[in-house]
Every structure is written in structure tokens, then in C-alpha cells.
Design an enzyme around this catalytic site. Structure first.
Site, PDB file in Angstrom:
ATOM      1  CE  LYS A 179      -2.691   3.468   1.669  1.00  0.00           C
ATOM      2  NZ  LYS A 179      -1.832   5.288   1.056  1.00  0.00           N
ATOM      3  CD  GLU A 254      12.335   1.716  11.835  1.00  0.00           C
ATOM      4  OE1 GLU A 254      12.439   3.526  11.917  1.00  0.00           O
ATOM      5  OE2 GLU A 254      12.690   1.386  12.664  1.00  0.00           O
ATOM      6  CB  CYS A 288      12.251   9.095   8.629  1.00  0.00           C
ATOM      7  SG  CYS A 288      13.256   8.516   7.341  1.00  0.00           S
ATOM      8  CD  GLU A 389       8.516  13.678  11.774  1.00  0.00           C
ATOM      9  OE1 GLU A 389       7.211  13.435  11.702  1.00  0.00           O
ATOM     10  OE2 GLU A 389       9.224  12.741  11.598  1.00  0.00           O
TER      11      GLU A 389
HETATM   12  P1  NAP Z   1       1.159   8.875   7.584  1.00  0.00           P
HETATM   13  O1  NAP Z   1       0.445  10.065   6.970  1.00  0.00           O
HETATM   14  O2  NAP Z   1       1.449   7.907   8.231  1.00  0.00           O
HETATM   15  O3  NAP Z   1       1.633   7.809   6.237  1.00  0.00           O
HETATM   16  C1  NAP Z   1       2.289   7.079   6.082  1.00  0.00           C
HETATM   17  C2  NAP Z   1       1.864   5.461   5.212  1.00  0.00           C
HETATM   18  O4  NAP Z   1       0.631   5.247   6.243  1.00  0.00           O
HETATM   19  C3  NAP Z   1       0.860   5.862   4.172  1.00  0.00           C
HETATM   20  O5  NAP Z   1       0.795   4.988   2.589  1.00  0.00           O
HETATM   21  C4  NAP Z   1      -1.055   6.659   4.206  1.00  0.00           C
HETATM   22  O6  NAP Z   1      -1.457   6.718   3.368  1.00  0.00           O
HETATM   23  C5  NAP Z   1      -0.823   4.963   4.825  1.00  0.00           C
HETATM   24  N1  NAP Z   1      -2.329   5.463   5.958  1.00  0.00           N
HETATM   25  C6  NAP Z   1      -2.781   6.171   6.003  1.00  0.00           C
HETATM   26  N2  NAP Z   1      -3.821   6.364   7.368  1.00  0.00           N
HETATM   27  C7  NAP Z   1      -4.001   5.356   7.465  1.00  0.00           C
HETATM   28  C8  NAP Z   1      -4.771   4.079   8.228  1.00  0.00           C
HETATM   29  N3  NAP Z   1      -5.340   5.048   9.003  1.00  0.00           N
HETATM   30  N4  NAP Z   1      -4.634   2.942   8.242  1.00  0.00           N
HETATM   31  C9  NAP Z   1      -3.320   2.561   7.539  1.00  0.00           C
HETATM   32  N5  NAP Z   1      -2.833   3.229   7.045  1.00  0.00           N
HETATM   33  C10 NAP Z   1      -2.695   4.453   6.531  1.00  0.00           C
HETATM   34  O7  NAP Z   1       2.900   9.691   6.749  1.00  0.00           O
HETATM   35  P2  NAP Z   1       3.035  10.118   6.114  1.00  0.00           P
HETATM   36  O8  NAP Z   1       2.953  11.353   5.739  1.00  0.00           O
HETATM   37  O9  NAP Z   1       3.510   9.719   4.061  1.00  0.00           O
HETATM   38  O10 NAP Z   1       5.104   9.672   6.086  1.00  0.00           O
HETATM   39  C11 NAP Z   1       5.628  10.927   6.872  1.00  0.00           C
HETATM   40  C12 NAP Z   1       6.277  10.793   8.073  1.00  0.00           C
HETATM   41  O11 NAP Z   1       7.042   9.197   7.636  1.00  0.00           O
HETATM   42  C13 NAP Z   1       7.087  11.835   9.401  1.00  0.00           C
HETATM   43  O12 NAP Z   1       6.373  11.384  10.507  1.00  0.00           O
HETATM   44  C14 NAP Z   1       8.436  11.048   9.106  1.00  0.00           C
HETATM   45  O13 NAP Z   1       9.154  10.829  10.223  1.00  0.00           O
HETATM   46  C15 NAP Z   1       7.850   9.392   8.709  1.00  0.00           C
HETATM   47  N6  NAP Z   1       8.768   8.458   8.399  1.00  0.00           N
HETATM   48  C16 NAP Z   1      10.200   7.910   9.373  1.00  0.00           C
HETATM   49  C17 NAP Z   1      10.709   7.584   8.674  1.00  0.00           C
HETATM   50  C18 NAP Z   1      11.640   6.384   9.510  1.00  0.00           C
HETATM   51  O14 NAP Z   1      12.296   5.473   8.933  1.00  0.00           O
HETATM   52  N7  NAP Z   1      11.474   6.103  10.387  1.00  0.00           N
HETATM   53  C19 NAP Z   1      11.049   7.551   7.101  1.00  0.00           C
HETATM   54  C20 NAP Z   1       9.962   8.130   6.132  1.00  0.00           C
HETATM   55  C21 NAP Z   1       9.020   9.034   7.081  1.00  0.00           C
HETATM   56  P3  NAP Z   1      -1.764   7.522   2.394  1.00  0.00           P
HETATM   57  O15 NAP Z   1      -0.982   8.190   1.358  1.00  0.00           O
HETATM   58  O16 NAP Z   1      -3.038   7.169   1.633  1.00  0.00           O
HETATM   59  O17 NAP Z   1      -2.776   8.389   3.238  1.00  0.00           O
END
Ligand code: NAP
Ligand code: MG
Length: 487
Positions: A179, A254, A288, A389
Site C-alpha cells: 500500500k 518506523e 526521516c 516533528e
Molecule cells: P502517514 O500519513 O502516516 O502515511 C504513511 C502511510 O500510511 C501512507 O501510505 C498512508 O496512506 C498510510 N495511512 C494513512 N492512514 C492510515 C491508516 N489509518 N491506517 C493505515 N495506513 C494509513 O505518513 P506520511 O505523511 O506519508 O510520512 C511522513 C511521516 O513518516 C513522518 O512522520 C516521518 O518522520 C515518517 N517517516 C519515518 C521514517 C522512518 O524510517 N522512521 C521514514 C520516512 C518517513 P495515504 O498516503 O493514503 O494517507
């Protein structure tokens, strides 16, 4: 994919070896030029996840039963196919996510390397073999796949993160449902296309794009799905964990970070400035592992700030497809709003930024989500811009009395993904290695910039479960079966 000439392509989902069209689609837009639609994606549903889960379960015995080196050969072939499309995929990444073309090329290269690395694991997959206490008893443990695994990925590394989940999951013999993030789904789609072209058996790989909430809930509730690997925000990660733990489902998370770079008075000033500017602002601060707090020892603070501001003012912001651009746009309107909101909060808390602080407007800027790289000085460690963040090109600089004070400030947050120190003192560097509360440490390098052949992941609220990448990745995607044999 349907690509009638001169029209914008629509990218289908991939279930049981077939490209599955749908009636509803969503747009993938270029954040550097919102007039440009990169493609339409079929909006998958819970029913698609159900179909994918059934297909993945049916494909499991065949895939898990195939010799691992043969699975590896498919990963090698996938790497070759991605390599042939290297320039196209790199440009697509810049257009869908906004990072500069050289950064996108680096990331595509990394994804190719990841497929090669885990392809090689096919002929290495280790077990355990030790002598038995008993006579004529042979004991050993072998790795077995977990089953169907759901992979949920964020937008900021649109190809590397899907690659570093898919390749180890597959080499261990699992079947998968991917996904992708809705903002940048195309790069993950290209991996799936490459796997298809490489001859992956039907049902082994499935791709369902669509709303995170709907697809995520369906994945975590599908009885066939035995594990979830997630990268993204803390809110979504915690929500998934809550649901998964009810089923005792294996889960790896993560999540967010608030990564510090400590600059000690004995650091090489020039490289410290370069490393902080790079880690804070490249990829628009949307890594990240980006540095969002610089913790600077009093003795070098003024000199460091002057040099950092001078360096930052030279960074060019614009469309990452153009040569000479250092920093692309924020990925979307929501992310831009968050950045501007935190710039306002920072101004309230710590006074006006020492450089940057504005959305860029006029000419081509009006079509994208561009913001100036922004530095706040003399930020207090408890300020919101030093604790929460932001995920954008905003750096909070905090003054520290000495090494111990810097170490205390660095660790005084709930997150623990990456952390960096700039110093020429070996003893301080060693103290730092043992005291820093983070999963990824760098010394005299930017806090961001990791390699695939080592464990990756954080500690504290940033991560949960086994590490990703390198040999550690196998521990999440496989389980040991232990054998005692009398002969
Ligand atoms: P996000 O909003 O949490 O989305 C991540 C993924 O989860 C997307 O595919 C999203 O789909 C999906 N998602 C959204 N709501 C969900 C739900 N209720 N149940 C299951 N999946 C769901 O994060 P993002 O904005 O894409 O990414 C930024 C964040 O990622 C930041 O906090 C960053 O720190 C973190 N990050 C962490 C790492 C690490 O290795 N620690 C690496 C990269 C990024 P949709 O796109 O369709 O909403
Ligand atoms: Mg996009």
C-alpha cells in the site's frame, strides 16, 4: 496502465498477477508545478485488499517452496529492469515527490542496490547450527517465512522504502500486499511493474493504492495477513499497532523523529556547517533522518551561526528537475501548511527566524509549495519547534554550555531515530556513541544518509519492532523453526 497517446496515464492496481482497473481514481500531482498531473491511480478498496490477501495466501506455498536462490534470481532480474528504466523513474520521482533530480537518482540507485543485496541473501539465508549436548543428536534452526505481509509506505522515499520492505519480505519467502503513499505512489508501482516483468509468480506481489484509512484497516483485519511493516507518522503507526496487537499480529513501525546534530567547539567548522545545512535542508527537510535541532556548544555558537546562515542563504530553491537547484518544494499543501504553522509558532516562541521564514512566491514559485530554508536561533529545548516533528526545511538551533549539556538536550525528547555529532575529540565521540538515545548515529557526517547493508531504525517513540535493512531485516520477515534429530 492505460496510456493512450497525449493523455495522462492511469496506473492500475495489481492483484493476483493482473492489472486491475477501477471506476474511481485519484491524482498524483507535481508539487513543484501543480498544473502537472503525473498520473491517475486506481483507488483501491477494502474488497481489493480482500482479493489481494486471498491471492497472496494461495501463492504462498509455491513461493515459499521455491529454492531461495531462485527467488533471488527474480530479485536480480528486477534490479536489472529498474536499472534500464533508471532515468525515467528518477525523473518521475522528482515530478511526484519534488526532491531534486540528483537526489532522486541517488534513491533509485539505492533501490536497485537493495534488490541486488537481498537477491544475494537468497543464497546466504542463514540459520543456526550448533553442537547438541547429546550424543548422536543433530540440532539446527532454519528460517521460514511468516506468510502474507502487508507493507505500508510513506511518500518521502517513494522507491527506497518500498524496496527495503519488499525485497527482504520476498527473499524470505513471504507473499506481499503493498500500500503506497497516496501522494507519491508511482515509484512503488514501478517496482511492482519490474517484478511483473521479471516473472514473479502470480499472487506473490500485490499492489493496492488508495485511502490509508480504508486500505490500512482492511490490511490489518484481513485474516490471511500475518504481519505489517509500516513507515510513516506516529499517529498512524500507533493506530495500526493497537489494531494489530489485538490479533497478536507481527508489526514493525518506523515513525517520526526530531533528530539532533551536536556541534562541539572542537569541530571542524567548515564541515560542521556543511553537514548541518545538508541534513537540515536537503530533500526540503523531509527525510526521516533530517536534522531539525542543531545543539551548538557556546564556544563556537556565534561563529557557527554566522557561517550556517551564510551557507543557507546560498541554497537555491526551485523545481528539482532544473540543474543547480538545491531544494525542491514541500510535498503538498498540507505539508506546506504545517511548515508555515511551525514557522509562526517558532517566531512566537524564539523571535523572528535568522534567515528564511517565508513561502516563496512570484513566477513559477506560485505553482509550487516552495518555502525558504529557515533557521531559528537561541531556541529553548522545551520550545515546540525543538520538540515536535515539523518535517520541513526548518532548523531550531539551541545553545549548550558544554558536551554534557548538549548530550542532555539531545536526549530530552520522546523520539530517537537519528543523531549526529561534529567533533574532533575521539573520547567525546565515544562517549556520544554510548550515550546518544537514537538508533542511527553519525559522526562528522550529516545525520541523514544511510546505507542499505546495515540495520536501520530508531528507538524510543520513533520505532517499534526489529530493525529494517541489512541482515537485521530478515528477523522481521522470517521465523526460526528449530530441529532436534537423533541419528
Ligand atoms: P502517514 O500519513 O502516516 O502515511 C504513511 C502511510 O500510511 C501512507 O501510505 C498512508 O496512506 C498510510 N495511512 C494513512 N492512514 C492510515 C491508516 N489509518 N491506517 C493505515 N495506513 C494509513 O505518513 P506520511 O505523511 O506519508 O510520512 C511522513 C511521516 O513518516 C513522518 O512522520 C516521518 O518522520 C515518517 N517517516 C519515518 C521514517 C522512518 O524510517 N522512521 C521514514 C520516512 C518517513 P495515504 O498516503 O493514503 O494517507
Ligand atoms: Mg505527487
Amino acid at each position: 496502465m492505460s496510456t493512450p497517446e497525449n493523455t495522462i496515464p492511469t496506473f492500475a492496481n495489481y492483484i493476483n498477477g493482473e492489472w486491475v482497473a477501477g471506476t474511481k481514481t485519484f491524482e498524483n500531482r507535481n508539487p513543484a508545478n501543480t498544473d502537472e498531473i503525473v498520473g491517475y491511480f486506481v483507488k483501491g478498496s477494502a474488497a481489493d485488499v480482500e482479493a489481494a490477501a486471498k491471492a497472496a495466501e494461495a501463492a504462498l506455498p509455491g513461493w515459499a517452496g521455491m529454492p531461495a536462490p531462485a527467488r533471488g534470481n527474480i530479485l536480480f532480474k528486477t534490479a536489472e529492469i529498474l536499472e534500464k528504466k533508471f532515468d525515467m523513474i528518477s525523473a518521475e520521482m522528482t515530478r511526484e515527490e519534488g526532491k531534486t533530480l540528483p537526489e532522486a537518482k541517488g534513491e533509485v540507485r539505492r533501490a536497485i542496490n537493495i534488490f541486488r543485496y537481498f537477491g544475494g541473501e537468497g543464497s546466504r539465508l542463514d540459520g543456526v547450527m550448533v553442537p547438541s549436548e547429546r550424543e548422536r543428536v543433530h540440532v539446527f534452526a532454519i528460517r521460514k517465512p511468516i506468510g502474507v505481509v502487508g507493507l505500508v509506505t510513506p511518500w518521502n522515499f517513494p522507491i527506497a522504502i518500498p524496496a527495503w520492505k519488499m525485497a527482504p519480505a520476498l527473499i524470505c519467502g513471504n507473499t506481499i500486499i503493498v500500500k503506497p503513499a497516496s501522494v507519491s505512489p508511482l515509484c512503488a508501482w514501478r517496482i511492482v511493474e519490474a517484478l511483473h516483468e521479471a516473472g514473479i509468480p502470480k499472487g506473490v506481489v500485490n499492489f493496492v493504492a488508495g485511502s490509508g484509512g480504508e486500505i490500512g484497516d482492511a490490511l490489518v483485519n484481513a485474516p490471511q495477513v500475518k504481519a505489517i511493516s509500516f513507515t510513516g507518522s506516529n499517529d498512524v503507526g500507533n493506530h495500526l499497532h493497537e489494531q494489530a496487537s489485538k490479533r497478536r499480529m507481527r508489526i514493525q513501525l518506523e515513525m517520526g523523529g526530531k533528530n539532533p546534530t551536536i556541534v562541539l567547539a572542537d569541530a571542524d567548522l567548515k564541515s560542521a556547517v556543511e553537514n548541518v545545512a545538508n541534513a537540515a535542508f536537503f530533500s526540503t527537510g523531509q527525510k526521516c533522518t533530517a536534522t531539525s535541532r542543531a545543539i551548538v556548544e557556546d564556544g563556537i555558537y556565534d561563529q557557527f551561526m554566522a557561517a550556517l546562515i551564510e551557507r543557507t542563504k546560498k541554497l537555491t530553491v526551485g523545481d528539482g528537475m532544473k540543474a543547480g537547484i538545491d531544494i525542491g518544494p514541500c510535498v503538498d499543501q498540507g505539508q506546506l501548511n504545517t511548515v508555515l504553522k511551525y514557522i509562526a509558532i517558532g517566531t512566537e516562541e524564539s523571535g523572528a527566524p535568522l534567515c528564511g521564514g517565508n513561502r516563496l512566491t512570484g513566477g513559477d514559485y506560485d505553482k509550487g509549495y516552495f518555502v525558504e530554508p529557515t533557521i531559528f536561533g537561541d531556541v529553548q529545548p522545551n520550545h515546540r519547534i525543538a520538540q515536535e516533528e515539523i518535517f520541513g526545511p526548518v532548523l531550531a538551533v539551541i545553545r549548550a554550555k558544554d558536551f554534557d549539556d548538549a548530550m542532555r538536550i539531545a536526549n530530552d525528547i520522546p523520539f530517537g531515530l537519528s543523531s549526529s555529532i561534529q567533533t574532533s575529540n575521539l573520547s567525546r565521540a565515544m562517549d556520544y556513541i554510548y550515550k546518544a538515545e537514537a538508533g542511527l548515529l553519525t559522526i562528522n557526517l550529516p545525520s541523514a544518509g544511510v546505507e542499505y547493508q546495515l540495520p536501520f531504525g530508531g528507538t524510543k517513540d520513533s520505532s517499534f519492532g526489529p530493525k529494517e535493512q541489512g541482515p537485521a531485516a530478515l528477523d522481521f520477515y522470517s521465523d526460526f523453526k528449530t530441529i532436534y534429530m537423533k541419528y
